[in-house]
Design a protein around this motif. Structure first.
Motif, PDB file in Angstrom:
ATOM      1  N   TYR A 124      39.796  44.804  45.174  1.00  0.00           N
ATOM      2  CA  TYR A 124      40.861  45.711  44.754  1.00  0.00           C
ATOM      3  C   TYR A 124      40.837  47.031  45.517  1.00  0.00           C
ATOM      4  O   TYR A 124      41.727  47.855  45.342  1.00  0.00           O
ATOM      5  CB  TYR A 124      40.810  45.940  43.244  1.00  0.00           C
ATOM      6  CG  TYR A 124      41.245  44.713  42.499  1.00  0.00           C
ATOM      7  CD1 TYR A 124      42.526  44.218  42.652  1.00  0.00           C
ATOM      8  CD2 TYR A 124      40.368  44.025  41.684  1.00  0.00           C
ATOM      9  CE1 TYR A 124      42.938  43.071  41.999  1.00  0.00           C
ATOM     10  CE2 TYR A 124      40.768  42.878  41.019  1.00  0.00           C
ATOM     11  CZ  TYR A 124      42.049  42.412  41.181  1.00  0.00           C
ATOM     12  OH  TYR A 124      42.444  41.273  40.536  1.00  0.00           O
ATOM     13  N   ASN A 151      46.459  44.704  45.973  1.00  0.00           N
ATOM     14  CA  ASN A 151      47.121  45.091  44.727  1.00  0.00           C
ATOM     15  C   ASN A 151      47.340  43.894  43.810  1.00  0.00           C
ATOM     16  O   ASN A 151      47.870  44.032  42.722  1.00  0.00           O
ATOM     17  CB  ASN A 151      48.435  45.826  45.002  1.00  0.00           C
ATOM     18  CG  ASN A 151      49.384  45.033  45.860  1.00  0.00           C
ATOM     19  OD1 ASN A 151      49.441  43.812  45.783  1.00  0.00           O
ATOM     20  ND2 ASN A 151      50.132  45.720  46.704  1.00  0.00           N
ATOM     21  N   LYS A 152      46.900  42.717  44.275  1.00  0.00           N
ATOM     22  CA  LYS A 152      46.966  41.498  43.464  1.00  0.00           C
ATOM     23  C   LYS A 152      46.021  40.484  44.094  1.00  0.00           C
ATOM     24  O   LYS A 152      45.882  40.442  45.315  1.00  0.00           O
ATOM     25  CB  LYS A 152      48.397  40.953  43.457  1.00  0.00           C
ATOM     26  CG  LYS A 152      48.611  39.697  42.655  1.00  0.00           C
ATOM     27  CD  LYS A 152      50.073  39.268  42.719  1.00  0.00           C
ATOM     28  CE  LYS A 152      50.336  37.985  41.991  1.00  0.00           C
ATOM     29  NZ  LYS A 152      51.752  37.570  42.109  1.00  0.00           N
ATOM     30  N   LYS A 183      44.451  34.877  38.056  1.00  0.00           N
ATOM     31  CA  LYS A 183      45.341  35.902  38.603  1.00  0.00           C
ATOM     32  C   LYS A 183      45.034  37.236  37.946  1.00  0.00           C
ATOM     33  O   LYS A 183      44.792  37.293  36.739  1.00  0.00           O
ATOM     34  CB  LYS A 183      46.813  35.573  38.321  1.00  0.00           C
ATOM     35  CG  LYS A 183      47.330  34.346  38.977  1.00  0.00           C
ATOM     36  CD  LYS A 183      48.783  34.127  38.618  1.00  0.00           C
ATOM     37  CE  LYS A 183      49.297  32.815  39.161  1.00  0.00           C
ATOM     38  NZ  LYS A 183      50.697  32.600  38.837  1.00  0.00           N
ATOM     39  N   SER A 184      45.095  38.294  38.764  1.00  0.00           N
ATOM     40  CA  SER A 184      44.908  39.632  38.222  1.00  0.00           C
ATOM     41  C   SER A 184      45.424  40.677  39.196  1.00  0.00           C
ATOM     42  O   SER A 184      45.600  40.409  40.380  1.00  0.00           O
ATOM     43  CB  SER A 184      43.430  39.892  37.919  1.00  0.00           C
ATOM     44  OG  SER A 184      43.275  41.139  37.273  1.00  0.00           O
ATOM     45  N   GLN A 185      45.620  41.868  38.656  1.00  0.00           N
ATOM     46  CA  GLN A 185      45.982  43.040  39.426  1.00  0.00           C
ATOM     47  C   GLN A 185      45.067  44.178  38.971  1.00  0.00           C
ATOM     48  O   GLN A 185      44.537  44.135  37.854  1.00  0.00           O
ATOM     49  CB  GLN A 185      47.440  43.408  39.186  1.00  0.00           C
ATOM     50  CG  GLN A 185      48.394  42.344  39.701  1.00  0.00           C
ATOM     51  CD  GLN A 185      49.826  42.657  39.378  1.00  0.00           C
ATOM     52  OE1 GLN A 185      50.271  42.421  38.271  1.00  0.00           O
ATOM     53  NE2 GLN A 185      50.536  43.182  40.364  1.00  0.00           N
TER      54      GLN A 185
END
Length: 137
Positions: A85, A89-90, A106-108
């Motif tokens: 990160y 940004n993803k 999945k994450s941000q």
């Protein structure tokens, strides 16, 4: 190079993410090689691929290692992985372990993550694909 201000961490420069992801992929290859010695049905092709896509601003790190289970994706991603990160940004991780279904994580930054069974998995395979959606800088 982007630094995290105020953070007291080994993971404070944006270049560190790359070393961590390659190290994780290498470890996954080591694990499947070890399993292939006792299980002759396991093919050990030992690949790590790096795929940059300039137009989409993505970088994918793909390995044919042991893969991760749903539990691995939910509970075992470490601090080194989260250093992604610093530049992304993803992040989307798709992983398939020999003995389990394929899952997507999945994450941000600043958001919780989602782990779900990959209902679009096209063929049984093994390994992990990490796709980083890169920041503009």
């Amino acid at each position: 190079m982007r630094k995290i201000t105020g953070a007291k961490s080994l993971y404070c420069t944006s270049e560190i993410f790359f070393r961590e992801l390659i190290n994780n992929a290498s470890n996954a290859l080591d694990k499947i090689e070890f399993e292939s010695h006792t299980n002759k049905n396991i093919l050990d092709d030992g690949l790590i691929r790096l795929i940059p896509h300039k137009a989409n601003k993505t970088l994918s790190i793909i390995d044919t290692g042991i893969g991760m289970t749903r539990a691995d994706l939910a509970y075992n991603l470490g601090v080194g992985f989260y250093s992604t990160y610093l530049i992304a940004n993803k992040v989307i991780v798709t992983s398939k372990h020999n003995d389990h279904d394929q899952y997507i994580w999945k994450s941000q930054p600043g958001a919780s993550f989602i782990v779900a069974k990959d209902i679009n998995a096209q063929q049984p395979s093994r390994g992990t694909n990490i796709t980083l959606f890169l920041e503009d800088n």
